[in-house]
Write an enzyme that holds these catalytic residues in place. Structure first.
Site, short mmCIF file in Angstrom:
data_model
loop_
_atom_site.label_atom_id
_atom_site.label_comp_id
_atom_site.label_asym_id
_atom_site.label_seq_id
_atom_site.Cartn_x
_atom_site.Cartn_y
_atom_site.Cartn_z
N TYR A 118 0.86 -1.19 0.00
CA TYR A 118 0.00 0.00 0.00
C TYR A 118 0.89 1.23 0.00
O TYR A 118 1.90 1.26 0.71
CB TYR A 118 -0.88 0.00 1.26
CG TYR A 118 -1.66 1.30 1.44
CD1 TYR A 118 -2.94 1.44 0.94
CD2 TYR A 118 -1.07 2.38 2.11
CE1 TYR A 118 -3.63 2.62 1.09
CE2 TYR A 118 -1.77 3.57 2.26
CZ TYR A 118 -3.04 3.69 1.74
OH TYR A 118 -3.72 4.88 1.89
N GLU A 206 -3.45 7.58 -3.85
CA GLU A 206 -3.52 6.33 -3.10
C GLU A 206 -3.35 5.18 -4.09
O GLU A 206 -4.18 5.01 -4.99
CB GLU A 206 -4.85 6.20 -2.35
CG GLU A 206 -4.86 5.00 -1.42
CD GLU A 206 -6.14 4.90 -0.59
OE1 GLU A 206 -7.24 5.00 -1.17
OE2 GLU A 206 -6.03 4.72 0.63
#
Ligand code: GDP
Ligand code: MN
Length: 397
Positions: A118, A206
């Site tokens: 991530y 993101e």
């Protein structure tokens, strides 16, 4: 302003960030053509078909599917385009899918297992600096990771004067447990990602997941990009990427009228001049036991035309049961605003079918109150903030 995944990936790629390659398609035939082209360019036989909507969690909702041949590309694209995709981030009705991204399959077998990480870039408002947030736990909700295993989330703050430094990029790669070619590729990835964030005036990147392929390449498989709307004037090319189909129709219309409007869930419509006062008004409504139906800043010049436009926008929301107008007359005189309210009300005739409470304070507030009270319209006046909120609660009771 949010971008679609395919637009975000193109932006990243233009700054040298490696991405899972793909081509956007509006219908099943275009999807097949795109898949053939990708096979020529990348050698991939398998493709992922990904719904392009402004919402995350598409995989969970059935909006991301693997196709192992062209027949599957066609049938999956057919299924996804036109569907109302429901994900953990949409309403129960879901979001209509107008297009899909046909992407190369990058989870191919090789010497090692593909691994997911991530990574996001955002502003730390506490320190006023940008930071890179990253984790070994890719592919899952970062909120869940934060709750259950917060020690697996790392942050790296960047000094605006120097930008990201080589030792910081190496630290990211190290904390993600990488070595060899993947380590090197990650330092390049994170450096170009950060540069893209700054140069594009974004407010959020993101990338979930960032993938380490089985042959040690680091790439963005997903991309959520939010651009700072206040900086779009210096990015004309990016401003054109706006897809109004993804936005609330009332908010789009309000924006075109020059009104700063945000749709909310409650039943008290709000019309206020100034963003700060608008937020304080919403707080007051809540304190009095109500729920605001919207945030609306009509700006400094609340004349009859703007007030009327604001009335029409607020009343498009069928949940609205009362409207609270809260105006502070500093530069704008209260009596002029009061006249605007009365004129707009008269112009609109029966279109206004809910009680209206007006609180005007500041220059010529007394004249304004007199104007409202003698208008003979279904408009209640108040001079104190609390008095106005109580009157709203009274008409709703
Ligand atoms: P999101 O669900 O909206 O976050 O969409 P993502 O772009 O993150 O895709 C969801 C999931 O699809 C990813 O976590 C991957 O597991 C999977 N996925 C994406 N690309 C590929 C691919 O090339 N091959 C395979 N097999 N799975 C993929
Ligand atoms: Mn994702």
């Amino acid at each position: 302003m949010n971008l679609h995944e395919y637009q975000g990936k193109e932006l990243l790629s233009s700054f040298g960030v490696r991405i899972q390659r793909g081509i956007v398609a509006q219908n099943a035939d275009e999807a097949v053509t795109a898949a053939k082209k990708l096979t020529e360019d990348t050698g991939t036989g398998w493709h992922v078909i990904k719904a392009q909507v402004h919402a995350g969690g598409r995989g969970k909702g059935g909006g991301v599917k693997l196709a192992k041949n062209l027949d599957e590309v066609k049938s999956i694209a057919n299924d996804i385009i036109g569907m109302d995709l429901v994900t953990p981030q949409t309403s129960a009705e879901g979001k209509r899918v107008h297009q899909v991204l046909v992407a190369e399959d990058v989870y191919y077998p090789g010497d090692s297992e593909p691994e997911e990480y991530y990574m996001s870039v955002l502003l730390n408002r506490g320190t006023g600096r940008n930071m890179i947030m990253y984790s070994t736990e890719g592919g899952m909700d970062i909120e869940t990771v934060a709750e259950e295993t917060p020690h697996l989330i790392f942050t790296e703050e960047i000094d605006p004067a120097t930008g990201i430094l080589p030792f910081q990029a190496r630290k990211v790669a190290f904390n993600l447990g990488l070595s060899g070619a993947a380590f090197k590729d990650m330092t390049k990835f994170v450096t170009s990602l950060y540069t893209a964030y700054v140069k594009s005036d974004s407010s959020l990147f993101e990338i979930n997941p960032v993938l380490k392929t089985s042959d040690d390449k680091i790439m963005a498989v997903d991309a959520k990009v939010t651009l700072d709307a206040n900086a779009l004037y210096r990015h004309k090319d990016l401003a054109e990427l706006r897809d109004k189909r993804e936005e609330s129709p009332i908010e789009v219309e309000a924006g075109e009228l020059g009104l700063n409007y945000v749709d909310l869930d409650g039943n008290v419509g709000c019309m206020v001049n100034g963003a700060g006062l608008a937020m304080a008004t919403m707080d007051l409504i809540k304190q009095a036991g109500g729920e605001p139906a919207n945030f609306l800043d009509v700006g400094g010049t609340a004349d009859a035309k703007r007030v009327e436009a604001a009335f029409r926008i607020i009343l498009k929301d069928p949940a609205v049961k009362a409207i609270l107008i809260n105006i502070f007359g500093g530069i704008v005189r209260c009596d002029r605003v009061a006249q605007g309210v009365v004129d707009a009300y008269k112009n609109m005739g029966d279109a206004i079918n809910v009680p209206i409470i007006v609180r005007l304070q500041g220059t010529n507030a007394d004249i304004a109150k007199e104007l409202i009270d003698s208008s003979g319209l279904d408009v209640m006046s108040a001079t104190e903030f609390q008095e106005a909120a109580d009157k709203v609660q009274a008409v709703l009771a």
